[in-house]
Design an enzyme around this catalytic site. Structure first.
Site, PDB file in Angstrom:
ATOM      1  N   ASP A 121       0.861  -1.179   0.000  1.00  0.00           N
ATOM      2  CA  ASP A 121       0.000   0.000   0.000  1.00  0.00           C
ATOM      3  C   ASP A 121       0.905   1.239   0.000  1.00  0.00           C
ATOM      4  OD1 ASP A 121      -2.148   1.660  -0.080  1.00  0.00           O
ATOM      5  OD2 ASP A 121      -3.235   0.746   1.572  1.00  0.00           O
ATOM      6  N   TYR A 122       0.268   2.378  -0.147  1.00  0.00           N
ATOM      7  CA  TYR A 122       0.939   3.657  -0.351  1.00  0.00           C
ATOM      8  C   TYR A 122       2.019   3.919   0.718  1.00  0.00           C
ATOM      9  CZ  TYR A 122       0.826   8.583  -1.912  1.00  0.00           C
ATOM     10  OH  TYR A 122       1.123   9.821  -2.415  1.00  0.00           O
TER      11      TYR A 122
END
Ligand code: BGC
Length: 729
Positions: free
Chosen positions: A263-264
């Site tokens: 994820d980011y």
């Protein structure tokens, strides 16, 4: 390309090129003039790095993606095309109801059609991968991302996630209008303690395996090409560095062979989690855990190469990750056609086309949940005058937090919807959606000084106007709810209910006109105990999407009969959270649970009314003993529409394992079918009960069924008492 050609390509790449192939950059890197600020600030971008990068986040639009791809291919030594990835969650330009609302349709086929339409639009805009479905199970509506889940039930979530994957991907990613699907957030992200975003997750191994993992697994087994790691810790290990979770469970047990993306910035966040000392260690831990793409940090691009060259990190790990990315590009056909379906002509033809709009409207109508309808308040009559009051009358923010690429100007509002159907009604705003003085949304999005000042200054005037409007009408429809960005990522809320100024409006209006219908727009279940006590009818419309206005209007005026059912329990009080239907009995199930509030929620899982009524016959089993592993019991009911309007009903099957080597839930959804019935029509609804449906993680941590007594119910919601018993031998 053949596998040999891909391997040949891999071997031509330098270690540095391989590391950068695994880096994902944000669109700002390709669009902003100054990349030393904003999200790119920490990435220390150089032309060389950008030419070697493998994928881009959030850059969409046929012309734009084409331009960036062309430029990239000129600069990339080996002509490896970029992957364009984006969050196309509930649509690209045509926005469908939020995923939670899609769950409430109880219609997997419809959910697949929505994913297909979203993929057609996204692919036309040059996108290759969508970060959907989110298969996270959620039992805490304070958590903002409940809007992006299909609810609290593992079985239903699994079916919906599977259909989304099939809808996005079809049979072949090369086909026109297909996107690769990325299942997220692996694993357990939907259970942060206290509902607080990004918080740690504490689940027993059994709960994780039995409740939280099955929906991801279903999506993986449906062929999802990517999986995204979650931000949270599980057993105190952040997923992005969790080798057991990724290598043993995801790749080993679930057989996932696709691309695992962080994820980011989650690789770098291993430092904040206290797992890694620096970016180099974070990169090593993530790669060893099996993470292929590093979204939005420079850990892989800047800190892996040296470690590989010094032999501190195995070269094979890097090669296998890069090969998986190249395979995905190859399966999308990008080596032959790096633009895939991106085309301005296709965009013109498909984005917001009539077909997609009408699908959006149908889905919205199917997703609304009628929570209450006393004295036949609904449907409204065209002969009567209705006052539509509330801040959602002309609101265009009906799309939800993930409609990143949509233009709010394309939303058809409530007022437009009602006026098309029944012009000449009375309209008043009453109040703003947000509280006067509310300065922040979702923790970090500031509201301008000007906006909230205006809100405060005109509040009293608006209220007076609304009360006057209510006094002139036969009925009042109050349009209240959450601002569309209040739920979503970083949208955890400590108080989930209608804000004070909306409640003030409601109470003022009901004083002058008790014929009150409440329509609520929201990304999450709200605590509506007080509001529901005032209103005679309540329709929960979620964030309904581009066609939200006409969809609500159609349902209010009875052109469409509501058939949505809750897939997330509506608490009676905040203090009950987490409250969900598939709970366990205590040793003293007769005890009230609390001394000051009820144990029961306001509205249970599976609940939703209709304008018509359905009569269920008692459950019939064709045999009472399930004998061998190949045997099947047919459980059936007859359902009759006893009202005067055609309707659709989600018929639900629940099972309880009465005694096990570990305690078993009081009941679990094991099947559902949505049927249509004309007035007076009766249909038999049949379910198969098989041994596999009865398996669970036993005391010895084996996944199997145990012989004994079972209860089965078939009915209209999770409280149904329409039941029978059978035995597994
Ligand atoms: C979210 C993901 C999303 C990603 C890319 C993250 O903040 O948690 O769900 O796909 O950003 O936008």
């Amino acid at each position: 390309m053949t596998k040999e050609e891909l391997l040949h390509l891999l071997h031509q790449m330098t270690t540095q090129e391989k590391c950068r192939e695994l880096m994902q950059l944000p669109m700002e890197a390709f669009t902003d003039t100054d990349i030393s600020t904003g999200p790119c600030e920490d990435l220390e971008l150089t032309d060389e790095k950008m030419a070697q990068v493998g994928s881009i986040l959030s850059l969409t639009g046929a012309e734009w993606t084409r331009k960036v791809q062309e430029e990239h291919l000129k600069n990339n030594r080996l002509n490896i095309p970029l992957l364009f990835m984006a969050d196309i969650i509930n649509g690209y330009k045509t926005i469908f109801p939020i995923p939670l609302a899609q769950g409430c349709t109880f219609d997997p086929d419809l959910v697949r059609q929505l994913a297909e339409a979203a993929a057609r639009e996204g692919a036309a805009a040059g996108v290759h991968v969508t970060f959907s479905p989110m298969a996270d199970l959620v039992r805490d509506p304070r958590w903002g991302r409940v809007m992006e889940s299909t609810g609290e039930d593992p079985y239903l979530n699994g079916i919906m996630a599977e259909q989304m994957v099939k809808g996005y991907q079809g049979d072949d990613l090369k086909e026109e209008g297909r996107l690769a699907a990325c299942v997220k957030h692996f694993a357990g992200y939907g259970a942060p303690l206290g509902g607080r975003e990004y918080n740690q997750v504490e689940l027993s191994e059994r709960t994780l395996l039995e409740d939280y993992l099955p929906a991801y697994e279903k999506a993986v087994r449906a062929g999802a090409r990517l999986v995204m790691s979650s931000f949270n810790t599980l057993e105190r290990v952040p997923s992005t560095g969790n080798r057991k979770l990724m290598r043993e469970i995801l790749r080993g047990k679930m057989g996932f062979q696709g691309v695992l993306i962080s994820d980011y910035a989650a690789v770098k966040e291993l430092i904040a989690h206290g797992l890694a000392e620096n970016e180099a260690e974070a990169a090593r831990l993530a790669l060893e855990a099996g993470v292929d793409i590093d979204m939005m940090s420079r850990c892989y691009s800047d800190f892996l190469c040296g470690q590989i060259e010094r032999g501190e990190v195995a070269q094979e790990l890097l090669d296998e990750a890069v090969l998986r990315v190249l395979e995905l590009k190859n399966d999308l056909g990008l080596f032959e056609n790096p633009f895939k379906d991106g085309s301005p002509e296709k965009e013109k033809e498909l984005l917001l086309c009539e077909k997609h709009r009408s699908l959006a409207q149908r889905a919205a109508e199917e997703s609304f949940v009628l929570l209450k309808n006393e004295e036949n308040m609904l449907p409204l009559s065209k002969e009567e005058t209705t006052a539509f009051i509330g801040p959602f009358g002309e609101e265009k923010g009906l799309l939800g937090a993930w409609a990143l690429f949509a233009d709010r100007e394309d939303t058809v509002t409530m007022k437009e919807g009602v006026e098309r159907l029944c012009p000449g009604q009375i309209w008043a705003k009453g109040c703003e959606i947000l509280e006067p003085g509310q300065k922040w949304l979702r923790g970090y999005i500031p509201i301008t000084e000007e906006t909230w000042k205006q809100t405060a200054e005109t509040a009293e005037e608006k209220l007076i106007e609304a009360v006057e409007a209510a006094g002139k009408a036969d009925r009042v429809v109050l349009l209240l709810g959450e601002q569309e960005l209040e739920s979503g990522e970083s949208g955890s809320c400590g108080r989930i209910g209608l804000p004070p100024s909306q409640m003030k409006l409601l109470k003022a209006v009901v004083q002058v006109n008790p014929n009150l219908v409440l329509v609520v727009f929201s990304g999450r279940p709200l605590i509506l105990t007080e509001a529901c006590a005032y209103a005679k009818a309540v329709l929960f419309a979620w964030m309904p999407g581009t066609q939200g206005g006409p969809a609500v209007a159609n349902v209010l005026y009875g052109c469409s009969n509501p058939s949505g059912k809750l897939t997330e329990t509506f608490p009676y009080h905040m203090g009950q959270i987490p409250v969900y239907y598939s709970d366990f009995a205590t040793g003293r199930p007769q005890m009230p649970g609390y001394i000051d509030i009820p144990k029961e929620p306001l509205y249970p899982f599976g609940y939703g009314l209709s304008y018509t009524e359905y009569a269920y016959s008692p459950v019939k089993l064709d045999q009472k003993v399930l004998d061998s592993q190949t045997d099947v019991i047919h459980a059936s009911v007859r359902v009759k529409n006893t009202g005067s309007m055609e309707g659709r009903e989600a018929v639900q099957l629940y099972i309880q394992d009465v005694k096990g080597s570990v305690s078993r839930p009081v009941r679990q959804l094991k099947g559902f079918q949505k049927i249509s019935l004309a007035p007076g029509e009766e249909k038999e609804v049949r379910f198969e009960i098989r041994e596999e449906m009865l398996r669970f993680w036993t005391i010895d941590m084996e996944y199997r069924s145990e012989p004994g007594q079972f209860r089965v119910w078939i009915g209209t919601d999770s409280r149904t008492e329409n039941g029978e018993e059978f035995y597994l031998r």
